[in-house]
Motif scaffolding. Structure first.
Motif, PDB file in Angstrom:
ATOM      1  N   GLU A 126     -28.906  23.839 -29.454  1.00 40.25           N
ATOM      2  CA  GLU A 126     -27.521  23.191 -29.161  1.00 40.25           C
ATOM      3  C   GLU A 126     -27.662  22.751 -27.443  1.00 40.25           C
ATOM      4  OE1 GLU A 126     -26.859  26.172 -32.305  1.00 40.25           O
ATOM      5  OE2 GLU A 126     -28.192  26.113 -30.760  1.00 40.25           O
ATOM      6  N   LYS A 127     -28.400  23.637 -26.708  1.00 42.03           N
ATOM      7  CA  LYS A 127     -28.386  23.360 -25.315  1.00 42.03           C
ATOM      8  C   LYS A 127     -29.083  21.870 -25.023  1.00 42.03           C
ATOM      9  CE  LYS A 127     -29.688  25.023 -20.501  1.00 42.03           C
ATOM     10  NZ  LYS A 127     -30.115  26.257 -19.813  1.00 42.03           N
ATOM     11  N   ILE A 128     -30.342  21.758 -25.830  1.00 42.86           N
ATOM     12  CA  ILE A 128     -31.064  20.556 -25.705  1.00 42.86           C
ATOM     13  C   ILE A 128     -30.150  19.342 -26.091  1.00 42.86           C
ATOM     14  CG2 ILE A 128     -32.865  18.967 -26.833  1.00 42.86           C
ATOM     15  CD1 ILE A 128     -33.828  20.653 -24.744  1.00 42.86           C
ATOM     16  N   LEU A 129     -29.374  19.495 -27.375  1.00 47.65           N
ATOM     17  CA  LEU A 129     -28.455  18.390 -27.633  1.00 47.65           C
ATOM     18  C   LEU A 129     -27.607  17.917 -26.675  1.00 47.65           C
ATOM     19  CD1 LEU A 129     -27.877  16.737 -30.049  1.00 47.65           C
ATOM     20  CD2 LEU A 129     -26.102  18.247 -30.677  1.00 47.65           C
ATOM     21  N   LYS A 130     -26.774  18.986 -25.910  1.00 44.20           N
ATOM     22  CA  LYS A 130     -25.868  18.630 -24.799  1.00 44.20           C
ATOM     23  C   LYS A 130     -26.555  18.001 -23.727  1.00 44.20           C
ATOM     24  CE  LYS A 130     -22.439  20.917 -22.112  1.00 44.20           C
ATOM     25  NZ  LYS A 130     -21.526  22.075 -21.826  1.00 44.20           N
ATOM     26  N   GLU A 131     -27.768  18.505 -23.279  1.00 37.97           N
ATOM     27  CA  GLU A 131     -28.605  17.901 -22.220  1.00 37.97           C
ATOM     28  C   GLU A 131     -29.051  16.596 -22.459  1.00 37.97           C
ATOM     29  OE1 GLU A 131     -29.072  19.231 -19.286  1.00 37.97           O
ATOM     30  OE2 GLU A 131     -28.401  21.401 -19.395  1.00 37.97           O
ATOM     31  N   ALA A 132     -29.512  16.229 -23.534  1.00 35.05           N
ATOM     32  CA  ALA A 132     -29.879  14.924 -24.093  1.00 35.05           C
ATOM     33  C   ALA A 132     -28.769  13.909 -23.782  1.00 35.05           C
ATOM     34  CB  ALA A 132     -30.299  14.949 -25.360  1.00 35.05           C
ATOM     35  N   GLU A 133     -27.711  14.617 -24.372  1.00 30.02           N
ATOM     36  CA  GLU A 133     -26.495  13.662 -24.209  1.00 30.02           C
ATOM     37  C   GLU A 133     -26.218  13.174 -22.908  1.00 30.02           C
ATOM     38  OE1 GLU A 133     -23.451  15.874 -25.963  1.00 30.02           O
ATOM     39  OE2 GLU A 133     -24.003  15.095 -28.086  1.00 30.02           O
ATOM     40  N   GLY A 134     -26.374  14.181 -21.861  1.00 35.20           N
ATOM     41  CA  GLY A 134     -26.246  14.011 -20.442  1.00 35.20           C
ATOM     42  C   GLY A 134     -27.161  13.263 -19.842  1.00 35.20           C
ATOM     43  N   PHE A 135     -28.511  13.011 -20.488  1.00 33.35           N
ATOM     44  CA  PHE A 135     -29.443  12.626 -19.920  1.00 33.35           C
ATOM     45  C   PHE A 135     -29.289  10.724 -20.169  1.00 33.35           C
ATOM     46  CE2 PHE A 135     -34.126  11.701 -20.546  1.00 33.35           C
ATOM     47  CZ  PHE A 135     -34.625  11.268 -19.377  1.00 33.35           C
ATOM     48  N   PHE A 136     -28.788  10.609 -21.296  1.00 39.05           N
ATOM     49  CA  PHE A 136     -28.532   9.313 -21.679  1.00 39.05           C
ATOM     50  C   PHE A 136     -27.461   8.597 -20.488  1.00 39.05           C
ATOM     51  CE2 PHE A 136     -29.544  10.469 -26.335  1.00 39.05           C
ATOM     52  CZ  PHE A 136     -30.810   9.843 -26.187  1.00 39.05           C
ATOM     53  N   ARG A 137     -26.579   9.596 -20.289  1.00 38.41           N
ATOM     54  CA  ARG A 137     -25.425   8.940 -19.439  1.00 38.41           C
ATOM     55  C   ARG A 137     -26.092   8.858 -18.002  1.00 38.41           C
ATOM     56  NH1 ARG A 137     -22.538  12.908 -21.975  1.00 38.41           N
ATOM     57  NH2 ARG A 137     -22.535  14.262 -20.415  1.00 38.41           N
ATOM     58  N   GLU A 138     -26.701   9.805 -17.563  1.00 42.88           N
ATOM     59  CA  GLU A 138     -27.444   9.745 -16.257  1.00 42.88           C
ATOM     60  C   GLU A 138     -28.349   8.440 -16.064  1.00 42.88           C
ATOM     61  OE1 GLU A 138     -29.468  13.263 -15.597  1.00 42.88           O
ATOM     62  OE2 GLU A 138     -27.810  14.601 -16.155  1.00 42.88           O
ATOM     63  N   ILE A 139     -29.091   8.137 -17.083  1.00 42.03           N
ATOM     64  CA  ILE A 139     -30.040   7.030 -17.218  1.00 42.03           C
ATOM     65  C   ILE A 139     -29.147   5.376 -17.028  1.00 42.03           C
ATOM     66  CG2 ILE A 139     -31.398   5.461 -18.433  1.00 42.03           C
ATOM     67  CD1 ILE A 139     -32.770   8.201 -19.352  1.00 42.03           C
ATOM     68  N   GLU A 140     -28.087   5.580 -17.739  1.00 44.35           N
ATOM     69  CA  GLU A 140     -27.265   4.524 -17.723  1.00 44.35           C
ATOM     70  C   GLU A 140     -26.795   4.220 -16.242  1.00 44.35           C
ATOM     71  OE1 GLU A 140     -26.144   1.956 -20.367  1.00 44.35           O
ATOM     72  OE2 GLU A 140     -28.155   2.585 -20.272  1.00 44.35           O
ATOM     73  N   GLU A 141     -26.278   5.620 -15.621  1.00 43.50           N
ATOM     74  CA  GLU A 141     -25.487   5.346 -14.289  1.00 43.50           C
ATOM     75  C   GLU A 141     -26.713   4.796 -13.151  1.00 43.50           C
ATOM     76  OE1 GLU A 141     -24.184   9.336 -13.921  1.00 43.50           O
ATOM     77  OE2 GLU A 141     -22.565   9.009 -15.195  1.00 43.50           O
ATOM     78  N   LYS A 142     -27.894   5.311 -13.448  1.00 45.17           N
ATOM     79  CA  LYS A 142     -29.006   5.117 -12.408  1.00 45.17           C
ATOM     80  C   LYS A 142     -29.381   3.478 -12.653  1.00 45.17           C
ATOM     81  CE  LYS A 142     -31.198   9.745 -12.367  1.00 45.17           C
ATOM     82  NZ  LYS A 142     -32.120  10.534 -12.926  1.00 45.17           N
ATOM     83  N   ARG A 143     -29.407   3.188 -13.585  1.00 41.46           N
ATOM     84  CA  ARG A 143     -29.998   1.767 -13.798  1.00 41.46           C
ATOM     85  C   ARG A 143     -28.922   0.694 -13.181  1.00 41.46           C
ATOM     86  NH1 ARG A 143     -30.614  -0.108 -19.309  1.00 41.46           N
ATOM     87  NH2 ARG A 143     -31.893  -1.808 -18.441  1.00 41.46           N
TER      88      ARG A 143
END
Length: 412
Positions: A395-412
């Protein structure tokens, strides 16, 4: 159309001579194992090294990445080292320094080939389906164990990335990614004793693709933590409340070639497309994210595990440092994880990706056994027993992965 993308491919055999054996349980080689490499550059680099091995120690990976970075001036964060996860290959060990040296030589040689021969390339993506993976979780009178369960979920998608030379549209590399564990010969011994080194059925497919269609074919292990090949050489049969192991020995290699040929034909349906739609890629973007997960005890060694209805899943009080890696190639996102994940969970984790094509690759830059889901702990599956990762982590990895996708979009 893609522009300003440089790409190169390389392949070297991990040279095993007769005098190298035995290497622990391995007494000979049935077929060659390789290092295969894809190098891409568009403003920044991405180097993918795939070794036909079961897994790699983190120390070996760190040392190899440092050597690669120094030799080829590639940033450490741009290097992915992974394995196909064939179960028919020796582990890296200080007991067998010659084998370790030969693995490194093959890796460095294939990277040198890829970097030296780099040229302008274009990329395309596609998806085919397979019928070769099935759930391994079966309920028995003794508890949940390893078998074949076609009623449980299996993701049958095989995602493809094709790398073409820009000048003549020659197919330089084909990456294929799916929930397919190369485990046809797992736990199987030769009739005379000992095991034979093999790249298993996905290795057969790679070689056949390289003979017929592409310079290099690279298999990327997906979310195969709870999956198995449709047919295996060695099976556990539970009868009268005891486990009996049935081993076809070297006759099992017929199942390797049979399933390797099927997978080849499934992938070939995509390669018949003479006019692929090329991806728009202007740069390569890489990122990573650290995630802390709770560690659990391993009260029983892997080789002594058996089906049971009671098991100790208590936590050690320590935390595990897990790394999520991400590479963006235009509309394509590749998520790299260290632990193996279940097939349905892999599908779920990619469902939050905003990219039109998303791949999940397990055992990238290290391995952390399995990431069990809560149902694994409730059932007491092999996945849950043979993991160092505690309940609640998926459950934690799923939540962290969702945040990871958002972070990458913001950095690009």
């Amino acid at each position: 159309m893609s522009k300003d993308i440089i790409g190169g491919v390389g392949k070297k055999v991990i040279q095993l001579a007769e005098q190298d054996f035995p290497i622990k349980d391995f007494v000979c080689a049935h077929d060659a194992i390789h290092s295969r490499v894809l190098f891409l550059k568009a403003k920044t680099e991405f180097l993918l090294v795939s070794l036909e091995l079961t897994s790699l120690p983190e120390k070996f990976i760190e040392e190899l990445k440092a050597d690669i970075s120094l030799r080829f001036s590639i940033p450490l964060e741009s290097i992915w080292i992974t394995v196909t996860h064939t179960f028919s290959a020796p582990h890296i060990s200080t007991e067998y320094p010659d084998f370790t040296r030969k693995v490194k030589e093959a890796a460095v040689g294939s990277i040198s080939e890829a970097v030296t021969n780099a040229t302008s390339v274009k990329l395309a993506a596609d998806v085919v389906t397979t019928k070769l993976n099935v759930s391994r979780n079966v309920e028995t009178p003794l508890g949940w164990w390893l078998g074949k369960n076609e009623q449980e979920y299996s993701n049958h998608e095989i995602k493809l990335l094709k790398v073409y030379a820009k000048e003549n549209h020659q197919l330089l590399s084909l990456l294929f990614n799916g929930d397919l564990p190369p485990a046809v010969m797992a736990d199987s011994y030769l009739a005379k004793g000992g095991k034979a080194v093999s790249s298993d059925f996905v290795g057969y497919t790679c070689r056949k693709l390289e003979e017929e269609s592409t310079q290099t074919a690279i298999f990327l292990l997906g979310a195969a933590g709870d999956q198995r090949p449709l047919e295996k050489a060695c099976e556990d049969i539970i009868a009268e409340e005891k486990i009996e192991r049935l081993d076809q020995n070297e006759a099992g290699f017929a199942l390797v070639s049979k399933q390797g040929e099927i997978l080849f034909q499934e992938i070939q349906t995509s390669l018949a497309d003479s006019k692929p739609e090329f991806l728009q890629i202007n740069e390569i973007f890489s990122s990573s994210k650290k995630v802390l997960l709770e560690e659990k005890v391993m009260p029983v060694p892997t080789k002594l595990l058996q089906p049971t209805t009671q098991f100790d899943f208590s936590e050690t009080g320590k935390q595990l440092d897990i790394t999520l890696e991400g590479v963006v190639l235009g509309p394509v996102f590749i998520l790299g994880t260290q632990p193996e994940m279940n097939s349905r969970f892999g599908k779920e984790i990619l469902s939050s990706s905003p990219y039109s094509t998303s791949l999940l690759v397990s055992m990238v830059n290290g391995a952390k056994k399995y990431l069990p889901e809560m149902r694994d702990f409730e059932r007491i599956t092999y996945t849950a027993m043979n993991s160092i990762i505690a309940a609640g982590s998926s459950e934690k990895i799923l939540k962290e992965a969702e945040g990871f996708f958002r972070e990458i979009e913001e950095k690009r």
